[in-house]
Design a protein around this motif. Structure first.
Motif, mmCIF file in Angstrom:
data_model
loop_
_atom_site.group_PDB
_atom_site.id
_atom_site.type_symbol
_atom_site.label_atom_id
_atom_site.label_comp_id
_atom_site.label_asym_id
_atom_site.label_seq_id
_atom_site.Cartn_x
_atom_site.Cartn_y
_atom_site.Cartn_z
ATOM 1 N N UNK A 147 -5.520 42.398 4.893
ATOM 2 C CA UNK A 147 -6.134 43.291 5.994
ATOM 3 C C UNK A 147 -5.422 43.786 7.067
ATOM 4 N N UNK A 148 -4.807 44.887 6.770
ATOM 5 C CA UNK A 148 -3.825 45.462 7.677
ATOM 6 C C UNK A 148 -4.245 45.880 8.914
ATOM 7 N N UNK A 149 -5.376 46.457 8.984
ATOM 8 C CA UNK A 149 -6.102 46.944 10.094
ATOM 9 C C UNK A 149 -6.476 46.103 11.093
ATOM 10 N N UNK A 150 -6.465 44.618 10.705
ATOM 11 C CA UNK A 150 -6.837 43.657 11.386
ATOM 12 C C UNK A 150 -5.587 42.722 12.133
ATOM 13 N N UNK A 151 -4.271 43.173 11.620
ATOM 14 C CA UNK A 151 -3.225 42.513 11.845
ATOM 15 C C UNK A 151 -2.470 43.203 12.830
ATOM 16 N N UNK A 152 -1.929 42.338 13.969
ATOM 17 C CA UNK A 152 -1.167 43.052 15.414
ATOM 18 C C UNK A 152 0.043 43.409 14.712
ATOM 19 N N UNK A 239 -9.409 43.010 17.138
ATOM 20 C CA UNK A 239 -8.091 42.144 16.665
ATOM 21 C C UNK A 239 -6.691 42.405 16.970
ATOM 22 N N UNK A 240 -6.634 44.066 17.303
ATOM 23 C CA UNK A 240 -5.576 44.342 17.413
ATOM 24 C C UNK A 240 -5.219 45.294 18.991
ATOM 25 N N UNK A 241 -6.189 44.701 19.861
ATOM 26 C CA UNK A 241 -6.450 45.031 21.264
ATOM 27 C C UNK A 241 -4.885 44.621 22.110
ATOM 28 N N UNK A 242 -4.477 43.578 22.011
ATOM 29 C CA UNK A 242 -3.269 42.911 22.393
ATOM 30 C C UNK A 242 -2.051 43.882 22.248
ATOM 31 N N UNK A 243 -1.865 44.598 21.012
ATOM 32 C CA UNK A 243 -1.015 45.223 20.905
ATOM 33 C C UNK A 243 -1.209 47.147 21.006
ATOM 34 N N UNK A 244 -2.441 47.303 20.982
ATOM 35 C CA UNK A 244 -3.039 48.713 20.694
ATOM 36 C C UNK A 244 -3.486 49.161 21.974
ATOM 37 N N UNK A 245 -3.956 48.317 22.874
ATOM 38 C CA UNK A 245 -4.950 48.915 23.999
ATOM 39 C C UNK A 245 -3.857 49.635 25.023
ATOM 40 N N UNK A 246 -4.034 50.786 25.254
ATOM 41 C CA UNK A 246 -3.233 51.680 26.228
ATOM 42 C C UNK A 246 -3.974 52.155 27.530
ATOM 43 N N UNK A 247 -3.437 52.795 28.270
ATOM 44 C CA UNK A 247 -4.296 53.342 29.368
ATOM 45 C C UNK A 247 -5.443 54.239 29.264
ATOM 46 N N UNK A 248 -5.276 55.263 28.148
ATOM 47 C CA UNK A 248 -6.256 56.055 27.691
ATOM 48 C C UNK A 248 -7.555 55.458 27.302
#
Length: 296
Positions: A147-152, A239-248
């Motif tokens: 599950x690629x899109x669930x992996x950080x 599941x990827x918030x920790x590496x994907x969440x940005x200012x926008x």
């Protein structure tokens, strides 16, 4: 006299000028919200001043440095790793002698630019999904479903690949236009001296593209912390918030969903100031690298 002579050109510029004023300069007045405790009922000018309270809240926010780190990493990927790809593609396309093939390839690589990130996000999720091509190939090779899109660990590579696929083709347009303006006599002189096609590209085409490349890089650096909401929002998952969440994306959740308009404006103003500082610094560096490399 000059106005009447060049009136058609001024008329062509008018829609762009109106757009710039209405959507770039007028909204700047709203930046004052960052220094106020904004209330939709009291309006911008009727709301009470809060000084730097919103900025203090931003820097004390527990997840601020995580969001800043993610924004810097993704900004580096988009600004410095993706940036050379259009230049390389333009140099490769320029070496094609078959005009029809050249136009066909350029059309194919430019088409993704006109596809919405909503559609691209859906394609990416389908491609890497349980029944997608990626996992079908893995299963055919005897590997487990991933599950690629669930992996950080996979988000940033997917972000890089999707950015290259969607935007690199359109980036070649400016470089190909710059190449077309190069004096053909330079290539003729090089041919007389026995230069190969690779040597012409290395010693004529590429050096003459450096000023254009530096200007485009400076424009990209100005948006270093403003990566765009659409792409990340359509690619990340909880599941990827920790590496994907940005200012926008953070501004969207806080400013729109939680209605903290003053705080969201402070975040946007912080991004703009950082972008301005980076443009000024890198412009000085570009002026030292090339005489025609800076914006001013």
């Amino acid at each position: 006299m000059h106005f009447r002579k060049y009136f058609p050109y001024y008329a062509m510029m008018l829609p762009g000028i109106i757009y710039l004023i209405m959507f770039k300069y007028v909204p700047m007045m709203g930046s004052v919200i960052a220094f106020k405790d904004y209330s939709v009922f009291q309006g911008i000018w009727g709301s009470a001043w809060s000084g730097l309270e919103n900025f203090k809240k931003l820097f004390e926010y527990p997840d601020f440095y995580r969001i800043l780190r993610n924004t810097i990493v993704l900004g580096f990927i988009k600004t410095f790793l993706v940036f050379p790809i259009p230049l390389i593609l333009a140099l490769m396309l320029n070496e094609l002698r078959n005009a029809k093939m050249k136009k066909a390839i350029q059309t194919i690589i430019c088409i993704p630019y006109f596809i919405s990130w909503v559609v691209v996000g859906g394609l990416v999720f389908d491609f890497f999904g349980v029944g997608g091509i990626f996992n079908n190939v893995r299963e055919a090779l005897g590997m487990d479903t991933l599950l690629v899109m669930q992996k950080e660990s996979w988000f940033r590579p997917v972000y890089l690949i999707s950015t290259i696929w969607k935007e690199s083709g359109w980036g070649t347009v400016v470089y190909l236009a710059a190449i077309s303006s190069i004096d053909p006599s330079l290539y003729e002189s090089a041919s007389i001296d026995g230069a190969s096609r690779f040597q012409k590209m290395r010693y004529i085409t590429f050096p003459l593209l450096v000023p254009t490349a530096l200007i485009l890089l400076l424009l990209n650096i100005g948006n270093f912390l403003t990566l765009g909401f659409d792409q990340v929002y359509n690619l990340y998952t909880p599941m990827t918030y920790s590496v994907a969440d940005i200012f926008d994306t953070y501004v969207f959740r806080v400013g729109i969903q939680e209605a903290q308009y003053s705080f969201a404006t402070a975040v946007g103003l912080f991004q703009s100031v950082v972008g301005l500082i980076m443009v000024v610094v890198f412009n000085k560096i570009a002026n030292k690298v090339s005489e025609d490399g800076g914006l001013w």
